[in-house]
Scaffold this motif. Structure first.
Motif, PDB file in Angstrom:
ATOM      1  N   MET B 101       0.743  -1.310  -0.188  1.00  0.00           N
ATOM      2  CA  MET B 101       0.296   0.325  -0.308  1.00  0.00           C
ATOM      3  C   MET B 101       0.741   1.643  -0.030  1.00  0.00           C
ATOM      4  SD  MET B 101      -3.170   0.551   2.033  1.00  0.00           S
ATOM      5  CE  MET B 101      -4.203   2.461   1.911  1.00  0.00           C
ATOM      6  N   PHE B 103       0.336   5.145   0.688  1.00  0.00           N
ATOM      7  CA  PHE B 103      -0.816   6.132   1.676  1.00  0.00           C
ATOM      8  C   PHE B 103      -0.604   7.380   1.040  1.00  0.00           C
ATOM      9  CE2 PHE B 103       0.493   2.732   4.030  1.00  0.00           C
ATOM     10  CZ  PHE B 103      -0.351   2.100   4.979  1.00  0.00           C
ATOM     11  N   GLN B 104      -1.356   8.270   1.981  1.00  0.00           N
ATOM     12  CA  GLN B 104      -1.895   9.506   0.932  1.00  0.00           C
ATOM     13  C   GLN B 104      -1.010  10.787   1.248  1.00  0.00           C
ATOM     14  OE1 GLN B 104      -5.748  10.885   1.583  1.00  0.00           O
ATOM     15  NE2 GLN B 104      -5.697  13.140   1.350  1.00  0.00           N
ATOM     16  N   ASP B 105      -0.878  10.463   2.956  1.00  0.00           N
ATOM     17  CA  ASP B 105      -0.028  11.650   3.738  1.00  0.00           C
ATOM     18  C   ASP B 105       1.154  10.847   4.133  1.00  0.00           C
ATOM     19  OD1 ASP B 105       1.536  12.987   5.303  1.00  0.00           O
ATOM     20  OD2 ASP B 105      -0.178  13.751   6.529  1.00  0.00           O
ATOM     21  N   SER B 107       4.064  12.050   5.309  1.00  0.00           N
ATOM     22  CA  SER B 107       4.508  12.669   6.063  1.00  0.00           C
ATOM     23  C   SER B 107       3.583  12.020   7.868  1.00  0.00           C
ATOM     24  CB  SER B 107       4.782  14.490   6.682  1.00  0.00           C
ATOM     25  OG  SER B 107       3.282  14.542   6.082  1.00  0.00           O
ATOM     26  N   SER B 108       3.193  11.699   7.477  1.00  0.00           N
ATOM     27  CA  SER B 108       2.436  10.921   8.446  1.00  0.00           C
ATOM     28  C   SER B 108       2.625   8.938   8.432  1.00  0.00           C
ATOM     29  CB  SER B 108       0.853  11.136   8.349  1.00  0.00           C
ATOM     30  OG  SER B 108       0.437   9.774   8.986  1.00  0.00           O
ATOM     31  N   SER B 109       3.012   8.829   6.890  1.00  0.00           N
ATOM     32  CA  SER B 109       3.221   7.532   6.750  1.00  0.00           C
ATOM     33  C   SER B 109       5.009   6.952   7.314  1.00  0.00           C
ATOM     34  CB  SER B 109       2.703   7.036   5.127  1.00  0.00           C
ATOM     35  OG  SER B 109       3.615   6.921   4.534  1.00  0.00           O
ATOM     36  N   LEU B 110       5.761   7.582   7.772  1.00  0.00           N
ATOM     37  CA  LEU B 110       6.832   7.390   7.096  1.00  0.00           C
ATOM     38  C   LEU B 110       7.077   7.768   9.549  1.00  0.00           C
ATOM     39  CD1 LEU B 110       8.354   9.009   4.486  1.00  0.00           C
ATOM     40  CD2 LEU B 110       8.707   6.685   4.739  1.00  0.00           C
ATOM     41  N   ASP B 111       7.333   6.945   9.751  1.00  0.00           N
ATOM     42  CA  ASP B 111       8.046   6.739  11.460  1.00  0.00           C
ATOM     43  C   ASP B 111       9.268   7.940  11.359  1.00  0.00           C
ATOM     44  OD1 ASP B 111       9.042   6.946  13.436  1.00  0.00           O
ATOM     45  OD2 ASP B 111       9.034   4.386  14.017  1.00  0.00           O
ATOM     46  N   GLY B 112       8.883   9.428  11.870  1.00  0.00           N
ATOM     47  CA  GLY B 112      10.439  10.570  11.669  1.00  0.00           C
ATOM     48  C   GLY B 112      10.930   9.813  12.982  1.00  0.00           C
ATOM     49  N   GLN B 114      13.141   6.648  11.995  1.00  0.00           N
ATOM     50  CA  GLN B 114      14.391   6.059  11.823  1.00  0.00           C
ATOM     51  C   GLN B 114      14.546   6.702  10.247  1.00  0.00           C
ATOM     52  OE1 GLN B 114      11.085   2.808  10.586  1.00  0.00           O
ATOM     53  NE2 GLN B 114      12.301   1.908  11.582  1.00  0.00           N
ATOM     54  N   ARG B 172       8.911   2.899  -0.641  1.00  0.00           N
ATOM     55  CA  ARG B 172       9.239   1.409   1.006  1.00  0.00           C
ATOM     56  C   ARG B 172       7.765   0.544  -0.110  1.00  0.00           C
ATOM     57  NH1 ARG B 172       6.313   3.471   6.212  1.00  0.00           N
ATOM     58  NH2 ARG B 172       4.940   3.727   5.156  1.00  0.00           N
TER      59      ARG B 172
END
Lengths: 289, 326
Positions: B101, B103-105, B107-112, B114, B172
């Protein structure tokens, strides 16, 4: 394919938090006070001028002078040495109890918030009940039931810290669950354990550290209060609250007996609160520099 | 034109998912939202299917349920012969490698917390595709594939722009070598100029890796560019499916026509064929009886208010759920 050039490197977030922290005068001052106290406690066997339990019947209630800086108590014991040794017990109890409370509370809170459901509701209900007891009453109750000893004291104080950290960790975990990265991790086939403790936990650590520093102060205060009412490590072992209590019996003849351990407690409280406030400001991205 | 292979890669049948919420005090009322009300469609290997509709029509829920991020209430999802909804934990791990998948956003779908090398290396390590020193070059290759330089490896997500972050999100999703990618509004959070770059990237990846996409979007222009077949959803139901050029030239369902006239036309002088009732889509909590669309439909007849139309074939490869469509 268009190669998108990344922007010039910027300082990383962790460094900038540390940078902000170092520019925060209160935080640095608090850290200096607390580190000095810890050093004094650790170094007590070498720094303390006298044996804290050695009595000198010829020098009962001696006023502070160049030989006994903080004076002597009703048994002729050196107050400075007792305050230094007392720091060992008071700080040890505070640190170990807080650490236990943070670890247990955070683990339960993260699991509860991550899975939700019936277990979560039970945890929340239990937390609410435990939090409705004032910390001191709770500690008092537990020590009274378990008996006054170093281990029981630590258990009692840790138990009062656990629900506060459950609530905090659970709330932060719920907020993290709303972020897509938890779903991204799940769609990549990561285990729940990995998501909770490799991804969620590091993201809520800032808030937990701030709260832990404030709770440390609270734990030390609770220990002192319990010692003051005689529910800490039995005498003659020195603890700050215990020394204040012994001093209280002779408040008119030797006010310095209660004064110096009280000042030590006060200094640690102020230091830890300065650290807590400073860390909160430093980790808040919206706060002005 | 776009012949669908005999056995589709992904076969979604009669998928159902409701959300219940209890609100109100002192007497709580339970309201049920049917996010998916019998949704069916297929995706062939290497095929790009667009899922369009207004927000709240359940288009994102399709992806979330098919990936088991949420459990379905009913229906089936078949992926290359495997029953996804009934798969065990172990089987699901294997399926996840092939179904990913975006995702749309980003900045929210990546762990800040890491670095990129860890964020993209973690799935490789977890699934045993690489370990130790082998991870870094593999991540570098993935970054190269999405058009990011090696210098990105040791950076954190916040150091990138939105478009670059979405490239990382795509890398990813590619890490495990999937056959199918659910892209949930992958470009709607981006600037228009960046949207085009990301779409080009997806198109290149599709061709090079023979990837199938379920491309969820509310933007018909984007769907028209990227997809070959489209599924139009309205309040949890599929109202029309068919090949992209035909649906755009000759939409059969009144709702599809509404979508078409509401998206900007290349030719502004062209007359708008139908007039539509103004207003928001009806609440999914209490959808209208019969055809969900009838309150907004200029063609509605009495039958539409009582009988809910079924999806039926109207032309080769085209189906419409409308009593009046021919």
């Amino acid at each position: 394919m268009t190669a998108a050039a990344p922007p010039a490197p910027q300082p990383r977030r962790r460094l900038s938090v540390l940078g902000k922290a170092l520019r925060n005068v209160g935080l640095v001052l608090g850290a200096v006070i607390v580190v000095a106290m810890i050093a004094a406690a650790l170094g007590a066997p070498w720094i303390a001028p006298y044996d804290p339990d050695a009595q000198d019947v010829l020098l009962v209630l001696g006023t502070p002078d160049s030989v006994h800086w903080f004076g002597t108590d009703a048994f002729g014991r050196d107050v400075l040495s007792r305050v230094l040794w007392g720091a060992r017990v008071s700080l040890y109890v505070g640190f170990v109890a807080t650490a236990a409370g943070v670890v247990i509370g955070t683990v339960i809170g993260v699991i509860s918030g991550y899975y939700g459901g019936i277990v979560d509701r039970l945890v929340v209900a239990a937390t609410d009940v435990l939090l409705s007891f004032p910390q001191l009453i709770m500690g008092l109750l537990l020590v009274a039931v378990l008996g006054a000893s170093l281990t029981n004291l630590i258990i009692a104080i840790a138990v009062t810290a656990v629900p506060a950290f459950i609530r905090m960790a659970r709330g932060s975990t719920l907020a993290m669950r709303e972020r897509d990265f938890v779903d991204a991790c799940r769609s990549l086939g990561f285990s729940d354990f990995r998501i909770m403790f490799v991804h969620v936990l590091p993201n809520i650590l800032d808030e937990l550290v701030v709260m832990a520093s404030l709770w440390l102060a609270s734990a030390i205060r609770t220990e002192s209060t319990l010692a003051f009412i005689g529910l800490s490590v039995p005498p003659p072992t020195a603890t700050w609250g215990g020394i204040v209590r012994e001093g209280f019996d002779n408040l008119l003849d030797g006010p310095w007996l209660a004064l110096f351990p009280s000042l030590a407690i006060l200094a640690v409280m102020i230091g830890l609160n300065m650290i807590g406030d400073g860390l909160r400001d430093a980790s808040d991205p919206r706060a002005p520099q | 034109m776009n012949a669908i292979p005999a056995t589709p890669l992904l076969d979604i049948r009669d998928l159902r998912k409701s959300f219940t919420s209890r609100r109100g005090w002192p007497i709580a009322r339970t309201s049920v939202v049917k996010a998916l009300d019998g949704v069916s469609f297929t995706v062939g290997a290497g095929e790009v299917v667009g899922v369009v509709g207004e927000s709240g029509c359940g288009k994102s829920t399709v992806a979330r349920v098919a990936l088991r991020l949420q459990e379905a209430d009913g229906g089936s999802v078949n992926f290359d012969g495997a029953d996804v909804l009934e798969a065990s934990k172990i089987d699901m791990r294997a399926i996840r490698r092939r179904m990913q998948m975006v995702f749309q956003d980003p900045s929210s779908s990546l762990d800040g917390r890491q670095r990129i090398v860890d964020a993209l290396g973690e799935p490789l390590r977890v699934h045993g595709l690489a370990s130790g020193a082998a991870v870094r070059p593999m991540v570098a290759r993935l970054l190269d594939e999405v058009g990011l330089p090696n210098s990105a490896l040791d950076r954190y997500p916040h150091e990138f722009s939105g478009g670059q972050r979405q490239r990382i999100g795509i890398a990813r999703a590619l890490a495990l070598g999937p056959d199918l990618i659910f892209a949930d509004e992958p470009v709607s959070a981006l600037d228009v100029s960046v949207q085009a770059q990301i779409l080009k990237l997806l198109e290149t990846l599709r061709a090079e890796r023979h990837l199938a996409f379920v491309f969820i979007s509310h933007d018909l222009g984007v769907v028209r560019y990227f997809c070959r077949r489209v599924v139009v959803m309205y309040l949890g139901r599929v109202v029309e499916t068919g090949p992209v050029p035909e649906i755009f030239v000759d939409p059969r369902h009144p709702y599809t026509r509404l979508l078409k006239v509401s998206s900007p036309e290349p030719d502004p002088t062209r007359a708008v064929a139908m007039t539509f009732q103004e207003g928001e889509p009806p609440s999914p909590v209490d959808p209208p009886k019969g055809c969900h669309f009838h309150p907004r439909c200029p063609l509605a007849i009495d039958r539409c208010r009582v009988e809910s139309p079924v999806l039926r074939d109207v032309a080769p490869g085209r189906s419409v759920a409308c009593h009046l469509a021919t």
